[in-house]
Design an enzyme around this catalytic site. Sequence first.
Site, PDB file in Angstrom:
ATOM      1  N   ILE A   6      73.504  57.609 -33.099  1.00  0.00           N
ATOM      2  CA  ILE A   6      72.944  57.276 -32.180  1.00  0.00           C
ATOM      3  C   ILE A   6      72.480  58.780 -32.030  1.00  0.00           C
ATOM      4  O   ILE A   6      72.711  59.751 -30.458  1.00  0.00           O
ATOM      5  CB  ILE A   6      72.444  56.627 -31.451  1.00  0.00           C
ATOM      6  CG1 ILE A   6      73.065  55.221 -31.998  1.00  0.00           C
ATOM      7  CG2 ILE A   6      71.350  56.174 -31.254  1.00  0.00           C
ATOM      8  CD1 ILE A   6      73.572  54.240 -31.533  1.00  0.00           C
ATOM      9  N   TYR A 145      52.058  62.339 -32.303  1.00  0.00           N
ATOM     10  CA  TYR A 145      53.498  61.387 -32.301  1.00  0.00           C
ATOM     11  C   TYR A 145      52.303  60.252 -33.680  1.00  0.00           C
ATOM     12  O   TYR A 145      53.745  60.313 -34.542  1.00  0.00           O
ATOM     13  CB  TYR A 145      52.464  60.446 -31.291  1.00  0.00           C
ATOM     14  CG  TYR A 145      53.615  59.436 -31.422  1.00  0.00           C
ATOM     15  CD1 TYR A 145      54.620  59.112 -30.853  1.00  0.00           C
ATOM     16  CD2 TYR A 145      53.404  58.024 -31.325  1.00  0.00           C
ATOM     17  CE1 TYR A 145      56.411  58.431 -30.117  1.00  0.00           C
ATOM     18  CE2 TYR A 145      54.077  56.926 -31.180  1.00  0.00           C
ATOM     19  CZ  TYR A 145      55.883  57.100 -31.212  1.00  0.00           C
ATOM     20  OH  TYR A 145      56.438  56.242 -31.184  1.00  0.00           O
ATOM     21  N   THR A 182      60.250  50.627 -22.327  1.00  0.00           N
ATOM     22  CA  THR A 182      60.632  52.017 -22.439  1.00  0.00           C
ATOM     23  C   THR A 182      60.241  52.759 -21.597  1.00  0.00           C
ATOM     24  O   THR A 182      59.111  52.307 -20.923  1.00  0.00           O
ATOM     25  CB  THR A 182      60.857  52.479 -23.340  1.00  0.00           C
ATOM     26  OG1 THR A 182      59.395  52.827 -23.561  1.00  0.00           O
ATOM     27  CG2 THR A 182      61.970  51.401 -24.666  1.00  0.00           C
TER      28      THR A 182
END
Length: 241
Positions: A6, A145, A182
């Site tokens: 990960i 992005y 987050t």
Amino acid sequence: MNIVVITGGSKGIGKALAKMYASKHYKVYTLSRSIINIQNVTQIAVDLSEFSEVKTQFYMLLDELKKLTITSITLINNAGRLGSIGNIENSTPDDIAKTIQLNTTTPMVLSSMFINFTKQLTCKKQLINISSGAAVKPYEGWSVYCTSKAAIDMFTKTIAIEQENSKNGVKCMSLYPGVVDTCMQAQIRNTPESDFKNLQRFIDLKENDQLYTTDYVAEVIYKIDTENLLPNGAIFDIRNL
């Protein structure tokens, strides 16, 4: 041995994924800048926006994996950055390059190395790219992005076709985790509205408790991975599961 690698495993979705897979007795490896207190996870400190460092550290990890008896292996390209928010003319060349490197180039490099490493393995082999709804919906202030995530989706679809025609091919998919609580969301909410016209929507999502938790997202991704819920080349929003 079931193995998962990960990227960006020290915080957010990556950290939750590391904890989830470790709780299911996977051999878990993470690659991220920070080393954190997390049990039963082998953490590799690496700046994923630095190409030479990424290549060196991943080769070393693959050399370690050669010593193991592998029954399944998954690479989750999770690490990413939003970059500076604002119109493209206000972004610095360095910030643009760093965002593209971390969000697009590094996953492509790691995927190439992963596929090459696993060529001789006949077990389950899977690549999961963490993308975003921003890949298909343009947001003012997020041009870099959005572009980086659109590129990852096309990369996913293309290598899925390649692997379909390869012996012992790797299954590949791209997942949209939805709006998750987050640090990236905190960055968005702290942006001046003059730089991001959709600011109020993200503030409202937080205030109305409409953000997914990282633990929930990790649970869904684990389910998709281990229960073979999606076909090769899928581009999937987990909110539709």
